[in-house]
Write an enzyme that holds these catalytic residues in place. Structure first.
Site, PDB file in Angstrom:
ATOM      1  N   TYR A 195      -6.000   0.938   2.806  1.00 19.96           N
ATOM      2  CA  TYR A 195      -4.511   1.144   1.944  1.00 19.96           C
ATOM      3  C   TYR A 195      -3.945   3.082   1.390  1.00 19.96           C
ATOM      4  O   TYR A 195      -3.865   3.855   1.893  1.00 19.96           O
ATOM      5  CB  TYR A 195      -3.639   0.438   0.712  1.00 19.96           C
ATOM      6  CG  TYR A 195      -2.427   0.541   0.527  1.00 19.96           C
ATOM      7  CD1 TYR A 195      -1.711   0.173   1.198  1.00 19.96           C
ATOM      8  CD2 TYR A 195      -1.962   1.356  -1.197  1.00 19.96           C
ATOM      9  CE1 TYR A 195      -0.007   0.808   1.215  1.00 19.96           C
ATOM     10  CE2 TYR A 195      -0.264   1.432  -1.271  1.00 19.96           C
ATOM     11  CZ  TYR A 195       0.546   1.049  -0.108  1.00 19.96           C
ATOM     12  OH  TYR A 195       1.248   1.003  -0.101  1.00 19.96           O
ATOM     13  N   SER A 246       2.676   6.667  -1.034  1.00 14.94           N
ATOM     14  CA  SER A 246       2.587   5.943  -2.102  1.00 14.94           C
ATOM     15  C   SER A 246       1.710   7.084  -2.831  1.00 14.94           C
ATOM     16  O   SER A 246       0.835   8.068  -2.274  1.00 14.94           O
ATOM     17  CB  SER A 246       1.808   4.905  -1.511  1.00 14.94           C
ATOM     18  OG  SER A 246       0.755   4.119  -2.435  1.00 14.94           O
TER      19      SER A 246
END
Length: 254
Positions: free
Chosen positions: A153, A140
Protein backbone atom coordinates in the site's frame (compact mmCIF):
# COMPACT_ATOMS: atom_id res chain seq x y z
CA UNK A 1 -15.28 29.65 4.83
CA UNK A 2 -17.41 28.80 1.78
CA UNK A 3 -16.65 29.98 -1.72
CA UNK A 4 -19.76 31.54 -3.23
CA UNK A 5 -19.57 30.56 -6.88
CA UNK A 6 -22.61 29.61 -8.95
CA UNK A 7 -21.97 25.87 -9.21
CA UNK A 8 -25.54 25.01 -10.12
CA UNK A 9 -25.06 25.72 -13.82
CA UNK A 10 -21.31 25.74 -14.30
CA UNK A 11 -19.61 22.93 -12.41
CA UNK A 12 -19.57 19.21 -13.14
CA UNK A 13 -17.47 16.39 -11.74
CA UNK A 14 -16.73 12.73 -12.22
CA UNK A 15 -16.07 10.92 -8.93
CA UNK A 16 -14.65 7.38 -8.88
CA UNK A 17 -14.94 4.94 -6.00
CA UNK A 18 -18.46 6.30 -5.52
CA UNK A 19 -20.14 3.15 -4.21
CA UNK A 20 -18.82 3.59 -0.65
CA UNK A 21 -16.60 5.56 1.69
CA UNK A 22 -14.93 8.81 0.65
CA UNK A 23 -16.08 8.59 -2.95
CA UNK A 24 -19.72 8.17 -1.98
CA UNK A 25 -19.52 11.01 0.56
CA UNK A 26 -17.88 13.25 -2.06
CA UNK A 27 -20.74 12.65 -4.48
CA UNK A 28 -23.20 13.72 -1.79
CA UNK A 29 -21.16 16.79 -0.81
CA UNK A 30 -20.88 18.05 -4.37
CA UNK A 31 -24.52 17.37 -5.17
CA UNK A 32 -25.58 19.30 -2.05
CA UNK A 33 -23.65 22.27 -3.44
CA UNK A 34 -25.42 21.98 -6.79
CA UNK A 35 -22.78 20.26 -8.90
CA UNK A 36 -23.65 17.90 -11.72
CA UNK A 37 -21.93 14.67 -10.64
CA UNK A 38 -21.16 11.44 -12.47
CA UNK A 39 -20.79 8.72 -9.83
CA UNK A 40 -18.52 5.89 -10.98
CA UNK A 41 -17.79 2.51 -9.40
CA UNK A 42 -18.05 -1.18 -10.18
CA UNK A 43 -21.16 -1.97 -8.10
CA UNK A 44 -24.16 -0.82 -10.12
CA UNK A 45 -26.71 -1.57 -7.40
CA UNK A 46 -25.03 0.74 -4.89
CA UNK A 47 -24.51 3.43 -7.52
CA UNK A 48 -28.15 3.34 -8.54
CA UNK A 49 -29.23 3.74 -4.91
CA UNK A 50 -26.87 6.71 -4.53
CA UNK A 51 -28.17 8.25 -7.75
CA UNK A 52 -31.77 7.93 -6.62
CA UNK A 53 -30.93 9.53 -3.28
CA UNK A 54 -28.66 12.34 -4.46
CA UNK A 55 -29.53 13.04 -8.08
CA UNK A 56 -26.10 12.00 -9.32
CA UNK A 57 -25.69 10.19 -12.64
CA UNK A 58 -24.67 6.56 -12.04
CA UNK A 59 -22.13 5.02 -14.42
CA UNK A 60 -20.92 1.53 -13.54
CA UNK A 61 -17.32 0.96 -14.64
CA UNK A 62 -14.04 -0.56 -13.48
CA UNK A 63 -11.34 2.06 -14.02
CA UNK A 64 -8.65 -0.63 -13.98
CA UNK A 65 -10.10 -1.99 -17.26
CA UNK A 66 -9.27 0.09 -20.35
CA UNK A 67 -12.43 -0.85 -22.26
CA UNK A 68 -14.54 0.31 -19.32
CA UNK A 69 -12.65 3.61 -19.25
CA UNK A 70 -13.14 4.11 -22.98
CA UNK A 71 -16.90 3.52 -22.72
CA UNK A 72 -17.12 5.73 -19.62
CA UNK A 73 -15.46 8.70 -21.31
CA UNK A 74 -17.78 8.44 -24.31
CA UNK A 75 -20.84 8.33 -22.07
CA UNK A 76 -19.69 11.36 -20.05
CA UNK A 77 -18.94 13.35 -23.21
CA UNK A 78 -22.41 12.56 -24.59
CA UNK A 79 -23.91 13.96 -21.38
CA UNK A 80 -22.06 17.26 -21.43
CA UNK A 81 -18.61 16.35 -20.08
CA UNK A 82 -16.96 17.45 -16.84
CA UNK A 83 -14.55 20.11 -15.65
CA UNK A 84 -13.42 18.20 -12.55
CA UNK A 85 -12.12 14.66 -12.00
CA UNK A 86 -11.95 13.24 -8.47
CA UNK A 87 -9.96 10.00 -8.35
CA UNK A 88 -11.15 8.24 -5.18
CA UNK A 89 -11.07 4.65 -6.45
CA UNK A 90 -8.37 2.55 -4.82
CA UNK A 91 -7.86 0.64 -1.62
CA UNK A 92 -5.55 -1.61 0.34
CA UNK A 93 -5.42 -5.37 0.46
CA UNK A 94 -3.52 -7.38 3.05
CA UNK A 95 -1.11 -6.44 5.82
CA UNK A 96 1.62 -9.01 5.17
CA UNK A 97 5.25 -8.23 5.69
CA UNK A 98 7.27 -8.16 2.46
CA UNK A 99 8.61 -11.66 3.09
CA UNK A 100 5.05 -13.05 2.89
CA UNK A 101 3.76 -10.66 0.20
CA UNK A 102 1.05 -12.04 -2.06
CA UNK A 103 1.27 -11.18 -5.75
CA UNK A 104 -2.50 -10.90 -6.08
CA UNK A 105 -2.69 -8.32 -3.26
CA UNK A 106 0.00 -6.16 -4.80
CA UNK A 107 -1.55 -6.50 -8.27
CA UNK A 108 -4.91 -5.35 -6.92
CA UNK A 109 -3.40 -2.33 -5.18
CA UNK A 110 -1.33 -1.34 -8.20
CA UNK A 111 -4.22 -1.65 -10.63
CA UNK A 112 -6.83 0.08 -8.46
CA UNK A 113 -4.69 2.91 -7.10
CA UNK A 114 -2.12 3.55 -9.80
CA UNK A 115 -3.21 2.22 -13.18
CA UNK A 116 -6.86 3.15 -12.70
CA UNK A 117 -5.92 6.73 -11.86
CA UNK A 118 -3.55 6.87 -14.82
CA UNK A 119 -6.03 5.43 -17.34
CA UNK A 120 -9.00 7.64 -16.49
CA UNK A 121 -6.93 10.79 -16.10
CA UNK A 122 -5.19 10.15 -19.44
CA UNK A 123 -8.55 9.66 -21.13
CA UNK A 124 -10.10 12.86 -19.74
CA UNK A 125 -7.09 15.17 -20.13
CA UNK A 126 -7.96 16.37 -23.65
CA UNK A 127 -11.39 17.59 -22.55
CA UNK A 128 -10.16 18.95 -19.22
CA UNK A 129 -7.59 21.05 -21.06
CA UNK A 130 -10.38 22.80 -22.94
CA UNK A 131 -12.07 23.86 -19.68
CA UNK A 132 -8.99 24.55 -17.57
CA UNK A 133 -10.20 21.79 -15.32
CA UNK A 134 -9.31 20.31 -11.96
CA UNK A 135 -7.93 16.86 -11.14
CA UNK A 136 -8.01 15.79 -7.51
CA UNK A 137 -6.32 12.56 -6.42
CA UNK A 138 -7.05 10.99 -3.05
CA UNK A 139 -3.84 9.33 -1.90
CA UNK A 140 -2.93 8.65 1.75
CA UNK A 141 -0.50 9.53 4.50
CA UNK A 142 0.83 6.04 3.70
CA UNK A 143 2.61 7.88 0.88
CA UNK A 144 4.47 10.02 3.41
CA UNK A 145 5.79 7.38 5.82
CA UNK A 146 6.09 3.62 5.43
CA UNK A 147 5.21 1.12 8.11
CA UNK A 148 5.51 -2.59 8.80
CA UNK A 149 2.95 -4.63 6.93
CA UNK A 150 2.19 -1.76 4.59
CA UNK A 151 4.82 -2.06 1.89
CA UNK A 152 2.38 -2.81 -0.93
CA UNK A 153 0.00 0.00 0.00
CA UNK A 154 2.91 2.35 0.76
CA UNK A 155 4.29 1.64 -2.71
CA UNK A 156 0.96 2.18 -4.50
CA UNK A 157 0.11 5.41 -2.71
CA UNK A 158 3.67 6.75 -3.06
CA UNK A 159 3.42 6.12 -6.78
CA UNK A 160 0.07 7.89 -6.94
CA UNK A 161 1.60 10.84 -5.08
CA UNK A 162 4.55 11.00 -7.48
CA UNK A 163 2.13 10.87 -10.42
CA UNK A 164 0.16 13.80 -8.98
CA UNK A 165 3.32 15.88 -8.61
CA UNK A 166 4.45 15.14 -12.17
CA UNK A 167 1.00 15.83 -13.60
CA UNK A 168 0.88 19.22 -11.90
CA UNK A 169 4.14 20.19 -13.63
CA UNK A 170 3.05 18.81 -17.00
CA UNK A 171 -0.40 20.42 -17.11
CA UNK A 172 0.12 23.81 -15.47
CA UNK A 173 0.54 25.46 -18.87
CA UNK A 174 -2.84 24.04 -19.86
CA UNK A 175 -4.59 25.74 -16.95
CA UNK A 176 -5.27 22.48 -15.09
CA UNK A 177 -5.16 22.36 -11.30
CA UNK A 178 -3.85 19.16 -9.71
CA UNK A 179 -4.77 18.66 -6.06
CA UNK A 180 -3.71 15.84 -3.75
CA UNK A 181 -5.61 14.94 -0.58
CA UNK A 182 -3.69 12.73 1.86
CA UNK A 183 -6.01 11.35 4.58
CA UNK A 184 -4.74 9.69 7.74
CA UNK A 185 -6.95 7.40 9.84
CA UNK A 186 -10.44 7.40 8.31
CA UNK A 187 -13.12 5.06 9.61
CA UNK A 188 -15.35 3.87 6.78
CA UNK A 189 -17.61 0.88 6.42
CA UNK A 190 -15.35 -1.10 4.11
CA UNK A 191 -11.70 0.04 3.92
CA UNK A 192 -10.20 -1.86 6.87
CA UNK A 193 -12.60 -4.76 6.43
CA UNK A 194 -11.55 -5.28 2.83
CA UNK A 195 -7.90 -4.94 3.73
CA UNK A 196 -7.84 -7.27 6.71
CA UNK A 197 -10.67 -9.65 5.85
CA UNK A 198 -12.43 -9.86 9.22
CA UNK A 199 -14.74 -7.58 11.17
CA UNK A 200 -12.75 -8.05 14.39
CA UNK A 201 -9.45 -7.10 12.76
CA UNK A 202 -11.06 -4.10 11.10
CA UNK A 203 -12.55 -2.86 14.38
CA UNK A 204 -9.15 -3.15 16.07
CA UNK A 205 -7.74 -0.57 13.66
CA UNK A 206 -9.92 2.10 15.26
CA UNK A 207 -10.12 0.71 18.81
CA UNK A 208 -9.69 3.36 21.49
CA UNK A 209 -9.45 6.26 19.03
CA UNK A 210 -11.97 8.83 20.25
CA UNK A 211 -12.79 10.40 16.89
CA UNK A 212 -11.25 8.97 13.74
CA UNK A 213 -11.94 10.90 10.59
CA UNK A 214 -15.13 10.06 8.73
CA UNK A 215 -15.67 9.86 4.99
CA UNK A 216 -17.75 13.03 5.31
CA UNK A 217 -14.81 14.89 6.89
CA UNK A 218 -12.61 14.12 3.91
CA UNK A 219 -15.40 14.80 1.41
CA UNK A 220 -15.89 18.28 2.86
CA UNK A 221 -12.19 19.04 2.31
CA UNK A 222 -12.47 17.74 -1.26
CA UNK A 223 -15.55 19.89 -1.86
CA UNK A 224 -13.75 22.95 -0.53
CA UNK A 225 -10.61 22.31 -2.60
CA UNK A 226 -12.37 21.84 -5.95
CA UNK A 227 -14.75 24.75 -5.28
CA UNK A 228 -11.97 27.29 -4.74
CA UNK A 229 -11.61 30.01 -7.40
CA UNK A 230 -9.77 28.77 -10.49
CA UNK A 231 -6.54 30.61 -9.65
CA UNK A 232 -6.31 28.94 -6.21
CA UNK A 233 -4.52 25.58 -6.24
CA UNK A 234 -4.35 23.67 -2.97
CA UNK A 235 -1.47 21.49 -4.13
CA UNK A 236 -1.55 19.00 -1.28
CA UNK A 237 -3.62 18.70 1.87
CA UNK A 238 -2.83 16.32 4.73
CA UNK A 239 -5.88 15.60 6.88
CA UNK A 240 -5.71 13.52 10.08
CA UNK A 241 -7.82 13.14 13.20
CA UNK A 242 -6.57 15.24 16.10
CA UNK A 243 -5.52 12.05 17.90
CA UNK A 244 -3.06 11.19 15.12
CA UNK A 245 -0.04 13.48 15.10
CA UNK A 246 1.83 11.23 12.65
CA UNK A 247 1.40 7.80 11.10
CA UNK A 248 3.15 6.24 14.10
CA UNK A 249 1.68 8.56 16.76
CA UNK A 250 -1.94 7.68 17.45
CA UNK A 251 -3.58 8.19 20.82
CA UNK A 252 -5.81 5.31 21.94
CA UNK A 253 -7.75 5.35 25.20
CA UNK A 254 -9.05 2.46 27.23
Amino acid sequence: MTFSQNHESTRSALVTGASSGIGQATVRALREQGWKVFAVARRADRLNALAEESGAIALAADVSVQSDVDALVVSVAEQGGVDTLVNCAGGARGSDYWAEAKDEDWEFMWQSNVMGTMRLTRALLPSLRTTGGTILNVTSTAALASYEGGSGYNAAKSAQRAMSQALRLEEVENGIRVIEILPGLVQTEEFALRRLGSKEAAENVYAGVAEPLTAEDVAEVIRYAVSAPAHVNLDEIVIRPQAQAANHKLIRKG
